[in-house]
Design an enzyme around this catalytic site. Structure first.
Site, PDB file in Angstrom:
ATOM      1  N   HIS A  60       0.824  -1.214   0.000  1.00  7.73           N
ATOM      2  CA  HIS A  60       0.000   0.000   0.000  1.00  7.73           C
ATOM      3  C   HIS A  60       0.855   1.261   0.000  1.00  7.73           C
ATOM      4  CE1 HIS A  60      -0.193  -0.031   4.666  1.00  7.73           C
ATOM      5  NE2 HIS A  60       0.358   1.125   4.361  1.00  7.73           N
ATOM      6  N   GLU A  84      -5.102   0.615   0.033  1.00  7.90           N
ATOM      7  CA  GLU A  84      -4.870  -0.811   0.241  1.00  7.90           C
ATOM      8  C   GLU A  84      -5.192  -1.581  -1.045  1.00  7.90           C
ATOM      9  OE1 GLU A  84      -3.553  -1.715   2.938  1.00  7.90           O
ATOM     10  OE2 GLU A  84      -4.455  -0.810   4.710  1.00  7.90           O
TER      11      GLU A  84
HETATM   12  C1  GLP Z   1       1.342   3.279   7.065  1.00 11.70           C
HETATM   13  C2  GLP Z   1       1.126   4.638   6.354  1.00 11.70           C
HETATM   14  C3  GLP Z   1       1.886   4.702   5.092  1.00 11.70           C
HETATM   15  C4  GLP Z   1       3.289   4.190   5.383  1.00 11.70           C
HETATM   16  C5  GLP Z   1       3.243   2.718   5.574  1.00 11.70           C
HETATM   17  C6  GLP Z   1       4.566   2.098   5.963  1.00 11.70           C
HETATM   18  O1  GLP Z   1       0.179   2.555   7.265  1.00 11.70           O
HETATM   19  N1  GLP Z   1      -0.219   5.042   6.108  1.00 11.70           N
HETATM   20  O2  GLP Z   1       1.897   6.022   4.586  1.00 11.70           O
HETATM   21  O3  GLP Z   1       4.128   4.466   4.305  1.00 11.70           O
HETATM   22  O4  GLP Z   1       2.195   2.342   6.422  1.00 11.70           O
HETATM   23  O5  GLP Z   1       4.873   2.354   7.283  1.00 11.70           O
HETATM   24  P1  GLP Z   1       6.276   2.042   7.933  1.00 11.70           P
HETATM   25  O6  GLP Z   1       7.237   3.023   7.401  1.00 11.70           O
HETATM   26  O7  GLP Z   1       6.042   2.201   9.417  1.00 11.70           O
HETATM   27  O8  GLP Z   1       6.632   0.647   7.578  1.00 11.70           O
END
Ligand code: GLP
Length: 264
Positions: A151, A156
């Site tokens: 995503h 999603e």
């Molecule tokens: C989250 C955010 C995204 C983010 C992703 C990855 O749910 N909504 O914008 O890029 O998941 O997060 P992380 O960097 O903590 O792995």
């Protein structure tokens, strides 16, 4: 890094940079942002949250403290915000952004925008947010993290490639991944207002950052798999001005030709 069209390889495919570790990946991504900010002080940034962005924002704050960067004329739009969370809730993305960046740089708080998760009509808020991006002339540089399921923002799989800012239901895996950001016993919100895939693709430049072994499969699918709603991030292959910054762990499943200097 040079300016446009340095974000892409010759074919217009994403340009991929692989750094040895997370710290150096964050520093390289931050330098990319700083380069664009220096070239265009009125930069309109699209910002992202998530653990991947934490060291990147720390680099931006450090650069500001060193007098290397000013955000005074810049403005920003975050990708997303949870529905139902006020901006002062520690799990909200507004509070997160204040903690990590906004409270430590000189950007005008009125120009550091996120969707309002408490709006009484979230659909109307999504439309208002989208209009706000257009009114600002669009996004110059959009930062993106990558979900383990591919995503981007909260788009999603299967994602609607024509979508603009909208209310989205979060996948169970995404809610579980974000669980640590909420106090024990408090539910992770089920919905968020997120920029849509079309909103993201409208950015003049995209900078996607992914680090860690847990992202390796999503990175492989996003960059070398088919462009498919089942991997929303794969849509960056169609953008034409995208840079991808990875650490070696996140790049581990890419084939040789995908730009791994350690394998070149
Ligand atoms: C989250 C955010 C995204 C983010 C992703 C990855 O749910 N909504 O914008 O890029 O998941 O997060 P992380 O960097 O903590 O792995």
């Amino acid at each position: 890094m040079a300016t446009q069209p340095a974000g892409t390889g010759e074919s217009g495919a994403p340009r991929i940079l692989v750094l040895p570790d997370e710290e150096r990946a964050a520093a390289a991504a931050a330098e990319h942002v700083l380069c664009r900010l220096a070239a265009r002080p009125r930069l309109v940034l699209g910002l992202a949250t998530g653990a991947t962005m934490v060291p990147l924002y720390a680099c931006l704050v450090a650069a500001h403290r060193q007098g290397r960067a000013s955000f005074l004329a810049a403005s920003s739009f975050n990708l997303d915000e949870y529905v139902g969370l006020p901006g002062d809730h520690p799990g909200s993305y507004r509070a997160t952004m204040r903690r990590l960046l906004f409270d430590h740089v000189d950007m005008d708080p009125a120009r550091a925008r996120l969707p309002d998760g408490t709006a009484s009509d979230p659909d109307a808020e999504a439309a208002r947010y989208e209009a706000g991006i257009s009114a600002e002339g669009g996004i110059d540089l959009q930062l993106l993290g990558l979900g383990g399921n591919g995503h981007i923002g909260f788009n999603e799989p299967p994602a609607d490639f024509a979508s603009r800012t909208h209310v989205a239901m979060l996948a169970a895996t995404t809610r579980a991944a974000n669980r640590p950001l909420f106090p024990p016993g408090e539910a992770v919100p089920a919905r968020a207002i997120t920029m849509g895939i079309r909103t993201i693709l409208d950015a003049r430049e995209i900078l996607l950052v992914a680090t860690g072994q847990a992202k390796a499969e999503a990175v492989r699918r996003a960059l070398t798999g088919p462009v498919t709603p089942d991997c929303p991030a794969s849509v960056v292959q169609t953008h034409g001005n995208t840079t991808v910054v990875l650490d070696a762990a996140a790049a581990a499943l890419l084939p040789r030709h995908a730009g791994r200097p350690d394998l070149a």
